[in-house]
Design a protein around this motif. Structure first.
Motif, PDB file in Angstrom:
ATOM      1  N   LEU A  44      47.654  74.867  -2.931  1.00 46.30           N
ATOM      2  CA  LEU A  44      46.466  75.247  -3.689  1.00 46.30           C
ATOM      3  C   LEU A  44      45.368  75.346  -2.449  1.00 46.30           C
ATOM      4  O   LEU A  44      45.305  74.481  -1.830  1.00 46.30           O
ATOM      5  N   ALA A  45      44.787  76.615  -2.284  1.00 44.75           N
ATOM      6  CA  ALA A  45      44.072  77.077  -1.218  1.00 44.75           C
ATOM      7  C   ALA A  45      42.574  76.060  -1.352  1.00 44.75           C
ATOM      8  O   ALA A  45      42.181  75.585  -0.214  1.00 44.75           O
ATOM      9  N   GLY A  46      42.099  76.283  -2.318  1.00 41.49           N
ATOM     10  CA  GLY A  46      40.698  75.491  -2.538  1.00 41.49           C
ATOM     11  C   GLY A  46      39.689  76.535  -1.741  1.00 41.49           C
ATOM     12  O   GLY A  46      40.243  77.508  -1.142  1.00 41.49           O
ATOM     13  N   PRO A  47      38.344  76.201  -1.668  1.00 38.04           N
ATOM     14  CA  PRO A  47      37.318  76.932  -1.034  1.00 38.04           C
ATOM     15  C   PRO A  47      37.497  77.151   0.401  1.00 38.04           C
ATOM     16  O   PRO A  47      37.036  78.207   1.083  1.00 38.04           O
ATOM     17  N   GLU A  48      38.049  76.261   0.954  1.00 37.31           N
ATOM     18  CA  GLU A  48      38.408  76.100   2.393  1.00 37.31           C
ATOM     19  C   GLU A  48      39.614  76.109   3.186  1.00 37.31           C
ATOM     20  O   GLU A  48      39.537  75.911   4.411  1.00 37.31           O
ATOM     21  N   ALA A  49      40.723  76.229   2.337  1.00 30.84           N
ATOM     22  CA  ALA A  49      41.974  76.016   2.772  1.00 30.84           C
ATOM     23  C   ALA A  49      42.081  75.310   3.855  1.00 30.84           C
ATOM     24  O   ALA A  49      42.649  75.170   5.038  1.00 30.84           O
ATOM     25  N   LYS A  50      41.909  73.833   3.621  1.00 30.27           N
ATOM     26  CA  LYS A  50      41.782  72.696   4.555  1.00 30.27           C
ATOM     27  C   LYS A  50      42.989  72.473   5.093  1.00 30.27           C
ATOM     28  O   LYS A  50      43.453  71.938   6.181  1.00 30.27           O
ATOM     29  N   GLU A  51      44.127  72.747   4.192  1.00 34.18           N
ATOM     30  CA  GLU A  51      45.643  72.169   4.588  1.00 34.18           C
ATOM     31  C   GLU A  51      46.153  73.111   5.589  1.00 34.18           C
ATOM     32  O   GLU A  51      47.255  72.879   6.092  1.00 34.18           O
TER      33      GLU A  51
END
Length: 124
Positions: A44-51
């Motif tokens: 799941l990307a979310g707004p910042e694609a922290k992974e």
């Protein structure tokens, strides 16, 4: 946005966690059947694609075997910018997983972190 509450102790804890994660993932992959070892990571990307950093730099995934998904295209754009070649899907995550179930493609793991910025304020 960025992580609120960063500290030297949290950075050290994260470094130890990443080191242990790579050790675990390396030994885990050796025991997996080949079709799963070479499967996709769905995130799941979310707004910042922290992974992106963890999958690219720590777990050494091939970008063509990572699929960032979200209904909001903002994080998907971040993922593509930060990691050329990574796959993205703008839409419902459950639909994406259903597509995998109907295909011959395999999934190594799914990371769906819904708790990135969870606080008492955001829980309302």
């Amino acid at each position: 946005m960025g992580y609120v509450g960063e500290s030297a102790q949290k950075k050290l804890a994260r470094a130890i966690l990443y080191e242990r994660t790579t050790t675990f993932w390396g030994s885990y992959q050796k025991r997996l059947p080949a079709e799963f070892r070479d499967g996709y990571a769905i995130v799941l990307a979310g707004p910042e694609a922290k992974e992106v950093g963890a999958l690219r730099d720590v777990l050494n995934f091939d970008p063509h075997r990572v699929l960032f998904a979200d209904t909001d295209p903002v994080g998907l754009g971040v993922a593509r910018r930060e990691w050329p070649g990574v796959q993205t899907h703008c839409g419902d995550l459950t639909e994406l997983i259903s597509e995998f179930e109907r295909s011959t493609l395999k999934i190594s793991f799914i990371h769906v972190d819904f708790m990135s910025y969870m606080t008492l304020e955001t829980l309302g």
